[in-house]
Design an enzyme around this catalytic site. Structure first.
Site, short mmCIF file in Angstrom:
data_model
loop_
_atom_site.label_atom_id
_atom_site.label_comp_id
_atom_site.label_asym_id
_atom_site.label_seq_id
_atom_site.Cartn_x
_atom_site.Cartn_y
_atom_site.Cartn_z
N GLU A 1 55.06 35.46 16.89
CA GLU A 1 54.41 34.94 15.69
C GLU A 1 55.33 34.89 14.49
O GLU A 1 55.15 34.03 13.63
CB GLU A 1 53.09 35.66 15.38
CG GLU A 1 53.17 37.09 15.04
CD GLU A 1 51.80 37.74 14.91
OE1 GLU A 1 50.83 37.06 14.64
OE2 GLU A 1 51.74 38.98 15.08
N LYS B 1 54.23 40.05 18.38
CA LYS B 1 54.94 40.18 17.09
C LYS B 1 56.13 39.24 17.06
O LYS B 1 56.37 38.56 16.08
CB LYS B 1 55.42 41.61 16.85
CG LYS B 1 54.41 42.63 16.45
CD LYS B 1 53.86 42.50 15.04
CE LYS B 1 52.63 41.62 15.01
NZ LYS B 1 51.37 42.19 15.35
N GLU C 1 51.77 43.47 22.69
CA GLU C 1 51.87 43.48 21.22
C GLU C 1 53.30 43.19 20.77
O GLU C 1 53.51 42.44 19.80
CB GLU C 1 51.37 44.84 20.70
CG GLU C 1 51.51 45.06 19.20
CD GLU C 1 50.77 44.05 18.32
OE1 GLU C 1 49.99 43.23 18.86
OE2 GLU C 1 51.00 44.06 17.11
N CYS D 1 40.85 30.19 3.84
CA CYS D 1 41.30 29.87 2.50
C CYS D 1 40.96 31.03 1.58
O CYS D 1 40.21 31.93 1.96
CB CYS D 1 40.59 28.62 1.99
SG CYS D 1 40.66 27.27 3.16
N ASN E 1 35.69 27.96 1.00
CA ASN E 1 36.36 28.58 2.15
C ASN E 1 35.40 28.49 3.32
O ASN E 1 34.23 28.83 3.19
CB ASN E 1 36.66 30.05 1.79
CG ASN E 1 37.10 30.86 3.00
OD1 ASN E 1 37.70 30.33 3.92
ND2 ASN E 1 36.79 32.14 2.99
N GLY E 2 35.87 28.01 4.49
CA GLY E 2 34.98 27.94 5.66
C GLY E 2 34.98 26.54 6.25
O GLY E 2 35.87 25.73 5.98
N LYS F 1 45.87 34.99 7.72
CA LYS F 1 45.60 36.41 7.85
C LYS F 1 44.21 36.67 8.40
O LYS F 1 43.99 37.57 9.18
CB LYS F 1 45.78 37.08 6.49
CG LYS F 1 45.61 38.60 6.50
CD LYS F 1 46.76 39.25 7.24
CE LYS F 1 46.55 40.73 7.46
NZ LYS F 1 47.39 41.23 8.55
N ARG G 1 45.89 34.35 2.79
CA ARG G 1 44.75 33.80 3.52
C ARG G 1 44.99 32.36 3.97
O ARG G 1 44.23 31.82 4.77
CB ARG G 1 43.50 33.85 2.64
CG ARG G 1 43.07 35.24 2.29
CD ARG G 1 41.85 35.20 1.41
NE ARG G 1 40.70 34.67 2.11
CZ ARG G 1 39.82 35.38 2.79
NH1 ARG G 1 39.98 36.67 2.86
NH2 ARG G 1 38.80 34.82 3.39
N TRP H 1 44.14 26.67 3.75
CA TRP H 1 44.70 26.62 5.11
C TRP H 1 43.87 25.57 5.83
O TRP H 1 42.69 25.77 6.08
CB TRP H 1 44.56 27.98 5.76
CG TRP H 1 45.24 28.11 7.09
CD1 TRP H 1 46.57 28.29 7.30
CD2 TRP H 1 44.64 28.09 8.38
NE1 TRP H 1 46.82 28.39 8.64
CE2 TRP H 1 45.67 28.27 9.33
CE3 TRP H 1 43.33 27.93 8.84
CZ2 TRP H 1 45.42 28.30 10.70
CZ3 TRP H 1 43.09 27.96 10.20
CH2 TRP H 1 44.13 28.15 11.12
N HIS I 1 55.12 39.07 40.71
CA HIS I 1 54.12 38.07 41.09
C HIS I 1 54.28 36.77 40.31
O HIS I 1 53.31 36.03 40.14
CB HIS I 1 52.72 38.66 40.90
CG HIS I 1 52.50 39.89 41.73
ND1 HIS I 1 52.20 39.83 43.07
CD2 HIS I 1 52.61 41.20 41.42
CE1 HIS I 1 52.10 41.06 43.55
NE2 HIS I 1 52.36 41.90 42.57
C1 F6R Z 1 48.67 39.41 14.79
C2 F6R Z 1 47.50 39.23 13.96
C3 F6R Z 1 46.29 38.61 14.56
C4 F6R Z 1 45.06 39.47 14.22
C5 F6R Z 1 43.78 38.78 14.72
C6 F6R Z 1 42.55 39.63 14.48
O1 F6R Z 1 49.72 40.00 14.07
O2 F6R Z 1 47.49 39.57 12.81
O3 F6R Z 1 46.43 38.47 15.93
O4 F6R Z 1 45.22 40.72 14.81
O5 F6R Z 1 43.63 37.55 14.08
O6 F6R Z 1 42.36 39.88 13.13
P1 F6R Z 1 41.42 41.04 12.65
O7 F6R Z 1 42.03 42.33 13.06
O8 F6R Z 1 41.37 40.90 11.15
O9 F6R Z 1 40.09 40.83 13.29
#
Ligand code: F6R
Length: 609
Positions: free
Chosen positions: A489, A486, A482, A2, A98-99, A604, A27, A74, A505
Site C-alpha cells: 500500500e 504494508k 500484514e 471525504c 461525504n458518502g 483512511k 480522509r 476522495w 502449493h
Molecule cells: C491498511 C489500512 C486498511 C484498514 C481498513 C479497515 O493499512 O489502513 O486496510 O485497516 O480499511 O479500517 P478500520 O480499521 O478503520 O475499520
C-alpha cells in the site's frame, strides 16, 4: 471517504476551514473547496489535487465571511476535478457531502424534469438541487433538509448554508460520521474530532437522522418532527498535539514510534495484578454470558482483519473457544451460521468502515452480542455495539495503519486473559504471568524500534525490486499478510503474504533471484518447518530476509540477512514482528520517493462499500 468542516461565528471562517481541512485531508485528497457567506453573497473556491492548491488559490484571492463550509474529497462519483469538487451550489445555497447517494440517477432525472441543470458528475449535486427545490416551495433550509432525507437513499453527512438564512449552517447525517462542538468564537462541525480539538474538547456526535442547526451562539439538534433533542456531550482528552507530526518526517513514522506508548495506554487501568485478571468494564458482558458464548466471530477489514486473524490463534490456544474470522464484505453477504449467544467481535480503527459496520448490524440482527474493538471514541461502531474495548491509540493520521494494529492486538490479549480467567482455564498465577509479559512488551517494542538502522539497510538493498513474498506460520501467518499489505500500500510494490506451508502449493513457482522472500521465523514449535521452507527458497536463488529471535545463529545460515528481535512467548511475537515489517515497508517507500502518509487511491476511512 471525504472530510467535511463547517464554522459559523465571529471570526473569519477561511483559516478555520483551511486548518480544519488539513487535519481531515487523510480522509481523502483528490480535490478540496470552501464556501463563505458574506454580505448576502456566497463565494466558492475549489481546486483539484491536494489541499495546498486550494490554499494557494485562497491566498491569491482572499474571501471574507464568518459562516463557511469546506470539503476534502476522495472521488466516488465523477473524476477528481475542480468541477466535481465540493461545495456544490444550487441557487442561493451551497453544500458539502461525504458518502454516496445510491439513487442519484433517478433523483437526477426527477430534478432535470423540474428544470435543474447539472454541472458536475457527482451524486452530491442532486442534494443541492433537491434542497433548493424544497426551499423554492417555501421550506426553510432545515425543513428542506428533513424533506430531502426522505428522498435520499445511501450514506451521507451533509452541511449546507444559504443566502436567505445568514449565520446558520444546517447539517445532518445518515451512515456517515458527523461531530459538532462550540466555543466562545462560534460553532463548528466536522467529519471527526481531529479538526475540532484546537477549538474545543466538548463535542457531540450526531446520530443518524439528527439535524443540527449551528449559529454563532448555539447548536440545536432536532429530531424527526423538529423537536429539540438532548445529545450527550463527550469530552475528548486527545491532545491536539497528538495529531501533529511531532518532529518526525511524516505521520507514519511517528505512529510506528508511538507503539510502546499505545501498549501502555491500552493496558492502563485494565488489569488487577493481585488477582491476575483483566478489568474491562465496558465489555457489558457478564462472566456467565462469556462462558455461555459457544463461538467467537471476528469480523474486520484490511489491517484490522489481520489483527482478527491473530486473535483466532490467540483465543484458540488461550481460551479454547472456536473462532471464525471473516472479512466484513464477505460476512455481510453470506448466510453466516451465527447464533444467539455467540460473541461477535468487530475490529476497526475508525469505527466507521461500512462493511464491518454492516456485518456487525447483521450479527446483531441474528441475536449475537456485539463487542467492538475500536480506536475512535464515539464512532458509529462504538455507539452501536453492546460492549467496547477502546484501543486508546490517539488519532491515526497516516493512511497505512500501524499503531492501531498494535492497539487491537493488545485489546485481544486483554480479552483472552479476561475470558481465560473467567473460564478458569488460567489460574491467578498464570494470569499474573501473562500480565508480566504484556507489561514488558513496550520495552521489547522499543528494542525492535532500535533496529531501524539495520532494517533501513535492508530496504536500501532491495527497494528497487518489483515483487516480494512474505512467509509466516501459525500466529505469524497473519503477520506475513500484514507485512505484505504494508509494503504494497505505501511502496506500490507487488507483495504477497503466504502461510509458509502453502508455498509449495503454488507461489514457489514465482521464486527466483529477483523475488526477495521475507520470513518471520520465531523459535517456536514450527521453527524447523519454516527453516525447511527457507532452504527451498534459497535453492531457487531468492534473497532471504529473515526476522527471528535474538541469539538464533541457525537462521543466519539460511538467510541473507537476519533481524533479531527479543525472544518472547510465541503468542506475543506478532506485535514485535509487525513493527519490524512496518519499518521495512516504510523505508522502502521513502527510498522510492513516495508520499507514505497519503498513498495513491487509498483513504483512511472507508465509509462506503
Ligand atoms: C491498511 C489500512 C486498511 C484498514 C481498513 C479497515 O493499512 O489502513 O486496510 O485497516 O480499511 O479500517 P478500520 O480499521 O478503520 O475499520
Amino acid at each position: 471517504m471525504c472530510g467535511i468542516i463547517g464554522y459559523v461565528g465571529e471570526e473569519n471562517a477561511t483559516p478555520v476551514l483551511i486548518e480544519g481541512l488539513k487535519r481531515l485531508e487523510y480522509r481523502g485528497y483528490d480535490s478540496a473547496g470552501i464556501a463563505l457567506l458574506h454580505g448576502g453573497e456566497i463565494s466558492v473556491t475549489r481546486s483539484a489535487g491536494k489541499l495546498v492548491n486550494l490554499e494557494q488559490l485562497v491566498e491569491r484571492n482572499p474571501q471574507n465571511g464568518s459562516t463557511g463550509i469546506g470539503h476534502t474529497r476522495w472521488a466516488t462519483h465523477g473524476r477528481p476535478s475542480e468541477q466535481n469538487a465540493h461545495p456544490h451550489r444550487s441557487g442561493n445555497l451551497v453544500l458539502v457531502h461525504n458518502g454516496i447517494i445510491e439513487n442519484f440517477i433517478s433523483l437526477k432525472h426527477r430534478l432535470e424534469t423540474e428544470g435543474y441543470r447539472f454541472v458536475s458528475e457527482t451524486d452530491t449535486e442532486v442534494i443541492a438541487h433537491l434542497l433548493e427545490s424544497y426551499m423554492k416551495n417555501g421550506c426553510s433550509l432545515q425543513e428542506a433538509m428533513r424533506a430531502a432525507e426522505v428522498d435520499l437513499h445511501g450514506s451521507y453527512a451533509v452541511a449546507a448554508l444559504c443566502v436567505t438564512e445568514p449565520d446558520v449552517i444546517v447539517t445532518t447525517r445518515s451512515g456517515c460520521p458527523l461531530v459538532v462542538g462550540r466555543n466562545e468564537q462560534g460553532s463548528f462541525l466536522a467529519s471527526d474530532v481531529t479538526p475540532l480539538l484546537v477549538h474545543t474538547r466538548e463535542v457531540v456526535f450526531l446520530e443518524d437522522g439528527d439535524i443540527a442547526l449551528l449559529t454563532p451562539s448555539q447548536i440545536s439538534v432536532l429530531g424527526a418532527n423538529g423537536e429539540e433533542l438532548t445529545r450527550e456531550t463527550v469530552t475528548i482528552d486527545w491532545d491536539a498535539e497528538a495529531a501533529e507530526k511531532g518532529g518526525y518526517d511524516n505521520f507514519m513514522l511517528k505512529e510506528i514510534h508511538e507503539q510502546p506508548q499505545v501498549i501502555v495506554d491500552t493496558l492502563r487501568g485494565r488489569y488487577n495484578y493481585e488477582t491476575g485478571e483483566a478489568d474491562l468494564p465496558d465489555l457489558a458482558m457478564t462472566a456467565e454470558e462469556l462462558i455461555a458464548a459457544r463461538r467467537i466471530w471476528i469480523v474486520a477489514c484490511g489491517t484490522s482483519w489481520h489483527s482478527g486473524l491473530v486473535g483466532k490463534y490467540l483465543f484458540e490456544e488461550m481460551i479454547r473457544k472456536p473462532v471464525q474470522v471473516d472479512i466484513g464484505s464477505e460476512f455481510r453477504y453470506r448466510e453466516p451460521m451465527i447464533q444467539k449467544d455467540d460473541l461477535f467481535i468487530a475490529i476497526s480503527q475508525s469505527g466507521e468502515t461500512a462493511d464491518t459496520l454492516a456485518a456487525a448490524r447483521e450479527a446483531k440482527r441474528r441475536g449475537a452480542r456485539v463487542l467492538s474493538i475500536v480506536n475512535v471514541v464515539g464512532s458509529t461502531m462504538a455507539r452501536e455495539s453492546d460492549g467496547i474495548i477502546y484501543t486508546r491509540c490517539g488519532p491515526e493520521i497516516s493512511v497505512a495503519s500501524t499503531k492501531a494494529f498494535t492497539g487491537q492486538i493488545m485489546a485481544l490479549y486483554l480479552l483472552a486473559l479476561h475470558v481465560g480467567r473467567v473460564r478458569e482455564l488460567l489460574s491467578a498465577e498464570e494470569g499474573r504471568w501473562w500480565l508480566d509479559q504484556y507489561t514488558a512488551l513496550p520495552g521489547r517494542v522499543e528494542s525492535v524500534l532500535k533496529l531501524e538502522p539495520e532494517i533501513k539497510k535492508i530496504a536500501e538493498k532491495y527497494y528497487s525490486k518489483s515483487n516480494f513474498l512474505y512467509l509466516g506460520r501459525g500466529i505469524n501467518y497473519p503477520i506475513a499478510l500484514e507485512g505484505a499489505l504494508k509494503l504494497k500500500e505505501i511502496s506500490y510494490i507487488h507483495a504477497e503474504g503466504y502461510a509458509a506451508g502453502e508455498m509449495k502449493h503454488g507461489p514457489i513457482a514465482l521464486v527466483d533471484e529477483n523475488m526477495p522472500v521475507v520470513v518471520v521465523a520465531p523459535r517456536d514449535r514450527l521453527y524447523e518447518k519454516t527453516v525447511n521452507n527457507l532452504m527451498e527458497v534459497r535453492a531457487r536463488s531468492a534473497p532471504v530476509i529473515a526476522f527471528g529471535f535474538e541469539g538464533d545463529e541457525e537462521l543466519q545460515r539460511v538467510a541473507d540477512v537476519v533481524i533479531h528481535i527479543p525472544a518472547v512467548h510465541p503468542l506475543l511475537t506478532p506485535i514485535l514482528f509487525a513493527v519490524g515489517l512496518q519499518l521495512l515497508a516504510y523505508h522502502v517507500a521513502v527510498l522510492r520517493g513516495l508520499d507514505v502518509d497519503r498513498p495513491r487511491n487509498l483513504a483512511k476511512s472507508v465509509t462506503v462499500e
